[in-house]
Motif scaffolding. Sequence first.
Motif: not given
Length: 228
Positions: A20-35, A39-50
Amino acid sequence: MRSEVLRDGLLVALAIAAGSVNALSFLGLGQVFTGVMTGNLVLLGLALGHGGLAGLVRCLVALAGYLAGVALASRVVGAGPAPASGWSRRAGACLAVEAVGLAAVAAGWCLSGGHPRMLLEYVLVAVCAISLGTQAVAVRALAGTGISTTYLTSTLTALVTGVVSGTMAGGVRLRVALLVALTAGAALEALLLRVAPPVGPLLPLLMIVAALLAGAAGGGAAPVEATG
């Protein structure tokens, strides 16, 4: 037997909360995982690349928050050899910290009308991550090092390889239940955010409070049997 049922129920409730917390953070707090830090490291790499600065900051905040939660809970549980698995005051203290964190998230979410922005969004990401970091350590104290409720890739891998090779010594039902619970928690949270956004953060909070009360009342939980 009773202690095993209690343990399994606690872990399932925690997995629902984590999903539930991961869904809340992803859908409501800017598409980021908090647990799920992988996955966050992948998102971090995507943010760096883009070149996405906002996404980069959110990922870093989530990573820092999760590590802070793990560090805080580790101090509570204690250093040195792993403590005996099962309910303890220290495990309860970790879950109490998580409950306080999720209550703060719910309050911040409500104050923003379900649409946190700018600084508040980052604060809520950090608190969600701290909460799940404390949960990860609490689960290690409750069930041993072979079980997690916040990141289940290794659980899925162990389940499949154990079943295929015939070396799964025990805990199959629990591991399946945790996978289902994490998914169900995410699904329920997504539904809440769609039909009743203001009460979205209450689902994980209720799960943690229920686990905390059940654990304190039950007084003990058995460790999970290791797998081969």
